[in-house]
Design a protein around this motif. Structure first.
Motif, PDB file in Angstrom:
ATOM      1  N   LEU A 131       3.711   1.670   1.283  1.00 32.90           N
ATOM      2  CA  LEU A 131       2.794   2.814   1.422  1.00 32.90           C
ATOM      3  C   LEU A 131       3.376   4.098   0.830  1.00 32.90           C
ATOM      4  O   LEU A 131       2.718   5.135   0.840  1.00 32.90           O
ATOM      5  N   ALA A 132       4.608   4.029   0.354  1.00 37.01           N
ATOM      6  CA  ALA A 132       5.284   5.232  -0.146  1.00 37.01           C
ATOM      7  C   ALA A 132       4.844   5.545  -1.574  1.00 37.01           C
ATOM      8  O   ALA A 132       4.323   4.700  -2.292  1.00 37.01           O
ATOM      9  N   GLY A 133       5.050   6.792  -1.972  1.00 38.12           N
ATOM     10  CA  GLY A 133       4.753   7.205  -3.336  1.00 38.12           C
ATOM     11  C   GLY A 133       3.703   8.292  -3.402  1.00 38.12           C
ATOM     12  O   GLY A 133       3.258   8.825  -2.387  1.00 38.12           O
ATOM     13  N   ASN A 134       3.306   8.632  -4.611  1.00 40.33           N
ATOM     14  CA  ASN A 134       2.286   9.643  -4.852  1.00 40.33           C
ATOM     15  C   ASN A 134       0.957   8.972  -5.174  1.00 40.33           C
ATOM     16  O   ASN A 134       0.907   8.026  -5.956  1.00 40.33           O
ATOM     17  N   HIS A 135      -0.107   9.479  -4.571  1.00 45.80           N
ATOM     18  CA  HIS A 135      -1.429   8.891  -4.755  1.00 45.80           C
ATOM     19  C   HIS A 135      -2.486   9.971  -4.940  1.00 45.80           C
ATOM     20  O   HIS A 135      -2.314  11.108  -4.509  1.00 45.80           O
TER      21      HIS A 135
ATOM     22  N   THR B 106       1.069  12.707  -1.043  1.00 48.23           N
ATOM     23  CA  THR B 106       2.477  12.495  -1.388  1.00 48.23           C
ATOM     24  C   THR B 106       3.185  11.979  -0.134  1.00 48.23           C
ATOM     25  O   THR B 106       2.843  12.367   0.987  1.00 48.23           O
ATOM     26  N   SER B 107       4.133  11.099  -0.319  1.00 48.33           N
ATOM     27  CA  SER B 107       4.842  10.561   0.846  1.00 48.33           C
ATOM     28  C   SER B 107       6.292  10.286   0.499  1.00 48.33           C
ATOM     29  O   SER B 107       6.620   9.937  -0.637  1.00 48.33           O
TER      30      SER B 107
ATOM     31  N   PHE C 110      11.416   6.952   9.021  1.00 50.50           N
ATOM     32  CA  PHE C 110      10.045   7.441   9.147  1.00 50.50           C
ATOM     33  C   PHE C 110       9.475   7.758   7.772  1.00 50.50           C
ATOM     34  O   PHE C 110      10.186   8.264   6.903  1.00 50.50           O
ATOM     35  N   LEU C 111       8.186   7.468   7.612  1.00 50.42           N
ATOM     36  CA  LEU C 111       7.484   7.797   6.380  1.00 50.42           C
ATOM     37  C   LEU C 111       6.604   9.015   6.644  1.00 50.42           C
ATOM     38  O   LEU C 111       5.738   8.988   7.521  1.00 50.42           O
ATOM     39  N   GLN C 112       6.830  10.078   5.885  1.00 49.85           N
ATOM     40  CA  GLN C 112       6.020  11.286   6.018  1.00 49.85           C
ATOM     41  C   GLN C 112       4.972  11.311   4.916  1.00 49.85           C
ATOM     42  O   GLN C 112       5.289  11.186   3.739  1.00 49.85           O
TER      43      GLN C 112
ATOM     44  N   LYS D   9      -4.869   5.567  -4.581  1.00 52.19           N
ATOM     45  CA  LYS D   9      -4.345   4.902  -5.770  1.00 52.19           C
ATOM     46  C   LYS D   9      -3.111   5.664  -6.283  1.00 52.19           C
ATOM     47  O   LYS D   9      -3.122   6.896  -6.340  1.00 52.19           O
ATOM     48  N   LYS D  10      -2.081   4.908  -6.638  1.00 48.07           N
ATOM     49  CA  LYS D  10      -0.845   5.534  -7.114  1.00 48.07           C
ATOM     50  C   LYS D  10      -1.093   6.334  -8.369  1.00 48.07           C
ATOM     51  O   LYS D  10      -1.851   5.943  -9.245  1.00 48.07           O
TER      52      LYS D  10
END
Length: 200
Positions: free
Chosen positions: A57-61, A83-84, A92-94, A196-197
């Protein structure tokens, strides 16, 4: 004169030896942590396979969102960016969302983690459309997270429960759906967000 200097040096050495012996005695008297307790603590604090799974679920979308205020009414549509990043050593995922909602600027921040002690995913959500904090907990099965969230209904002041489902579509896309009780008390889909990324 030499005798007095020698005596002083002997006294300093004796005092240092006594202090060192006292420190050793204190250290020996301090309670030692039980190995089982130490192992439990290490297990509780260490990121594991569930934290690794959140990397999907990480990354920029970029996102597009549909929001139904009433099950019988057409949805409000909006778009924005997400953004994450991982915090505290991958525990933890922000997530940060920015866009528009009903023609107004929208910002939201979510935190997702996995509690090794409770053995469940946990989360929080805040945004600029509220002054409260929504907390959630749930599970993940076959690439789909199901979380139950609790917040306060601004109309009644009572606790309000929702259910959200996050599904991985592919390596670059995931969809989040949120369900809540409708006017008739039956659950309906109140939100659908497709992420979507994208390079940002």
């Amino acid at each position: 004169m030499k005798k007095s200097v020698c005596t002083a040096l002997c006294l300093v050495v004796a005092l240092a030896a006594a202090a060192f012996a006292g420190d050793e005695k204190k250290a020996a008297q301090q309670p030692q942590m039980d190995p089982a307790a130490m192992q439990a603590m290490m297990t509780a604090m260490s990121p594991g396979e569930h934290h690794e799974h959140m990397k999907k679920l990480a990354g920029n979308h970029t996102y597009t969102m549909k929001m139904w205020m009433d099950p019988s009414a057409p949805p409000q549509e909006s778009a924005g960016k997400r953004t994450s990043e991982f915090l505290l050593g991958g525990r933890f995922l922000q997530e940060k969302y920015s866009g528009t909602f009903m023609g107004m600027p929208f910002e939201g921040i979510g935190i997702l983690g996995y509690d090794n002690v409770k053995k469940e995913y946990v989360g929080t959500w805040i945004d600029n459309m509220s002054t409260g904090i929504m907390t959630s907990h749930g599970t993940c099965d076959k690439g789909s997270w199901t979380m139950t969230g609790e917040s306060t209904d601004p109309m009644t002041g009572k606790s309000w429960t929702s259910r959200s489902v996050v599904k991985l579509v592919d390596d670059n896309t995931f969809v989040m759906e949120m369900y809540a009780p409708g006017p008739d008390g039956k659950e309906f889909k109140m939100m659908e967000m497709t992420c979507k990324k994208a390079a940002m």
